[in-house]
Design a protein around this motif. Structure first.
Motif, mmCIF file in Angstrom:
data_model
loop_
_atom_site.group_PDB
_atom_site.id
_atom_site.type_symbol
_atom_site.label_atom_id
_atom_site.label_comp_id
_atom_site.label_asym_id
_atom_site.label_seq_id
_atom_site.Cartn_x
_atom_site.Cartn_y
_atom_site.Cartn_z
ATOM 1 N N VAL A 40 -54.471 24.796 74.723
ATOM 2 C CA VAL A 40 -53.908 23.448 74.814
ATOM 3 C C VAL A 40 -53.122 23.295 76.113
ATOM 4 N N ALA A 41 -52.275 24.281 76.417
ATOM 5 C CA ALA A 41 -51.449 24.200 77.617
ATOM 6 C C ALA A 41 -52.310 24.208 78.877
ATOM 7 N N ASP A 42 -53.354 25.021 78.896
ATOM 8 C CA ASP A 42 -54.237 25.067 80.063
ATOM 9 C C ASP A 42 -54.934 23.725 80.282
ATOM 10 N N ALA A 43 -55.296 23.074 79.192
ATOM 11 C CA ALA A 43 -56.043 21.819 79.299
ATOM 12 C C ALA A 43 -55.142 20.602 79.481
ATOM 13 N N GLU A 44 -53.967 20.611 78.844
ATOM 14 C CA GLU A 44 -53.151 19.401 78.781
ATOM 15 C C GLU A 44 -51.751 19.578 79.366
ATOM 16 N N GLY A 45 -51.409 20.786 79.799
ATOM 17 C CA GLY A 45 -50.065 21.036 80.290
ATOM 18 C C GLY A 45 -49.133 21.422 79.156
ATOM 19 N N LEU A 46 -47.971 21.952 79.524
ATOM 20 C CA LEU A 46 -47.026 22.424 78.520
ATOM 21 C C LEU A 46 -46.543 21.291 77.623
ATOM 22 N N SER A 50 -47.546 21.068 71.047
ATOM 23 C CA SER A 50 -46.648 20.748 69.938
ATOM 24 C C SER A 50 -47.126 21.532 68.727
ATOM 25 N N MET A 51 -46.266 21.688 67.752
ATOM 26 C CA MET A 51 -46.663 22.401 66.542
ATOM 27 C C MET A 51 -47.842 21.683 65.869
ATOM 28 N N ARG A 52 -47.794 20.366 65.867
ATOM 29 C CA ARG A 52 -48.885 19.597 65.258
ATOM 30 C C ARG A 52 -50.198 19.822 66.009
ATOM 31 N N ARG A 53 -50.126 19.804 67.354
ATOM 32 C CA ARG A 53 -51.335 19.953 68.166
ATOM 33 C C ARG A 53 -51.921 21.346 68.013
ATOM 34 N N VAL A 54 -51.077 22.364 67.997
ATOM 35 C CA VAL A 54 -51.555 23.740 67.856
ATOM 36 C C VAL A 54 -52.098 23.965 66.447
ATOM 37 N N GLY A 59 -56.764 24.805 63.020
ATOM 38 C CA GLY A 59 -57.358 24.396 61.759
ATOM 39 C C GLY A 59 -56.477 24.625 60.555
ATOM 40 N N CYS A 60 -55.160 24.574 60.768
ATOM 41 C CA CYS A 60 -54.256 24.690 59.623
ATOM 42 C C CYS A 60 -53.277 23.526 59.639
ATOM 43 N N GLY A 61 -52.567 23.326 58.544
ATOM 44 C CA GLY A 61 -51.593 22.255 58.477
ATOM 45 C C GLY A 61 -50.366 22.575 59.309
ATOM 46 N N THR A 62 -49.681 21.509 59.756
ATOM 47 C CA THR A 62 -48.506 21.726 60.594
ATOM 48 C C THR A 62 -47.455 22.550 59.868
ATOM 49 N N MET A 63 -47.186 22.221 58.620
ATOM 50 C CA MET A 63 -46.172 22.960 57.875
ATOM 51 C C MET A 63 -46.600 24.402 57.641
ATOM 52 N N SER A 64 -47.895 24.623 57.498
ATOM 53 C CA SER A 64 -48.378 25.994 57.325
ATOM 54 C C SER A 64 -48.130 26.819 58.578
ATOM 55 N N LEU A 65 -48.224 26.167 59.745
ATOM 56 C CA LEU A 65 -48.009 26.892 60.997
ATOM 57 C C LEU A 65 -46.604 27.469 61.065
ATOM 58 N N TYR A 66 -45.635 26.754 60.496
ATOM 59 C CA TYR A 66 -44.258 27.245 60.521
ATOM 60 C C TYR A 66 -44.100 28.547 59.732
ATOM 61 N N ASN A 67 -45.012 28.836 58.838
ATOM 62 C CA ASN A 67 -44.954 30.112 58.124
ATOM 63 C C ASN A 67 -45.260 31.282 59.058
ATOM 64 N N TYR A 68 -46.024 31.002 60.113
ATOM 65 C CA TYR A 68 -46.368 32.030 61.095
ATOM 66 C C TYR A 68 -45.394 32.031 62.275
ATOM 67 N N VAL A 69 -45.009 30.825 62.704
ATOM 68 C CA VAL A 69 -44.171 30.654 63.892
ATOM 69 C C VAL A 69 -43.017 29.730 63.512
ATOM 70 N N PRO A 70 -41.849 30.265 63.202
ATOM 71 C CA PRO A 70 -40.759 29.431 62.681
ATOM 72 C C PRO A 70 -40.250 28.370 63.652
ATOM 73 N N ARG A 71 -40.294 28.662 64.971
ATOM 74 C CA ARG A 71 -39.714 27.735 65.952
ATOM 75 C C ARG A 71 -40.677 27.541 67.118
ATOM 76 N N LYS A 72 -40.526 26.416 67.795
ATOM 77 C CA LYS A 72 -41.356 26.188 68.976
ATOM 78 C C LYS A 72 -41.051 27.218 70.054
ATOM 79 N N GLU A 73 -39.794 27.660 70.150
ATOM 80 C CA GLU A 73 -39.439 28.692 71.111
ATOM 81 C C GLU A 73 -40.235 29.971 70.841
ATOM 82 N N ASP A 74 -40.482 30.261 69.562
ATOM 83 C CA ASP A 74 -41.300 31.422 69.217
ATOM 84 C C ASP A 74 -42.734 31.221 69.684
ATOM 85 N N LEU A 75 -43.223 29.999 69.571
ATOM 86 C CA LEU A 75 -44.568 29.701 70.040
ATOM 87 C C LEU A 75 -44.673 29.938 71.541
ATOM 88 N N TYR A 76 -43.662 29.485 72.282
ATOM 89 C CA TYR A 76 -43.648 29.727 73.723
ATOM 90 C C TYR A 76 -43.673 31.226 74.020
#
Length: 244
Positions: A40-46, A50-54, A59-76
């Protein structure tokens, strides 16, 4: 943990188990999530990350993603670690610490050009992820022949990475301006050159006029980059000689 189930203080994503000891295997891995965020970042920039976009990309729900990555800082942090994995290290340094560090610098510049969002995330905060630790371990190994203390070696790495980040940021900014301009780079340069020559012809800036007149002409950015790295290494090498 708080009553809501959230941690009572900040957590390091790498200290958090990726999978619980029991229960079903998670549907996604951190590596998959990081790879999706990097795409996403390579194609659209930083700013496109977003959690929703990732979540949609994986292919998972936004809230489900938080189970793997609690914060956006963790995603970074996952993203930075994923691209740091692109470094290629030989089985052992060559024994020429300058040559080995220059090779690392070229790789750093290449990674930043492949992933233009990386300079925005360059921070010591993300310096202790698994792949970052591989990088630091190899760099310190390569510097064993440099006779300065370990703190000075860390300063050298920090200075090199700071200069590379600034240098590449300028390169990327120039490329972005060229990409978005309705005119060719040659047309833009011709217009700016004509303007500055008119200004300098008035005689108010004699030093600038002399500098530009006696300048090197066309600039090779690869050579300028190499000289910048060499000058930093020269300074630390001179410090090692003074201390010996």
């Amino acid at each position: 943990m708080t009553a809501s189930g959230r941690p009572s203080g900040p957590e390091v994503i790498w200290a958090r188990p990726e999978r619980a000891g029991r229960g079903p295997r998670p549907a996604h891995t951190r590596a998959e999530i990081a790879a999706a965020a990097v795409r996403v970042a390579d194609a659209e920039g930083l700013d496109g990350v977003s959690m929703r976009r990732v979540a949609a990309e994986t292919g998972c729900g936004t809230m489900s993603l938080y189970n793997y990555v609690p914060r956006k800082e963790d995603l970074y942090e996952l993203m930075v670690d994923a691209v740091v994995a692109e470094y290629e290290f030989p089985d052992a340094p060559t024994g020429d610490w300058r040559a080995d560090l220059k090779a690392l610098c070229r790789q750093t510049r290449g990674i930043m050009h492949r992933h233009p969002w990386v300079p925005r995330l360059m921070s010591p905060v993300y310096g202790f992820s698994p792949n970052a630790l591989r990088y630091f371990e190899y760099a310190l190994w390569a510097m064993e022949g440099l006779d300065v203390d370990n703190g000075t070696k860390v300063e050298l790495l920090a200075m090199l990475n700071g200069v590379i980040t600034a240098y590449v940021s300028n390169e990327l900014s120039t490329a972005e301006r060229a990409r978005t301009s309705p005119y060719s780079p040659e047309q833009e340069q011709a217009a700016r050159t004509a303007y500055i020559m008119r200004v300098l012809a008035g005689g108010a800036y004699p030093r600038m006029a002399r500098t530009l007149t006696e300048g090197p002409g066309e600039i090779d950015l690869d050579e300028v980059f190499a000289r910048a790295v060499d000058r930093i290494l020269d300074g630390f090498e001179a410090e090692a000689r003074r201390g010996s």
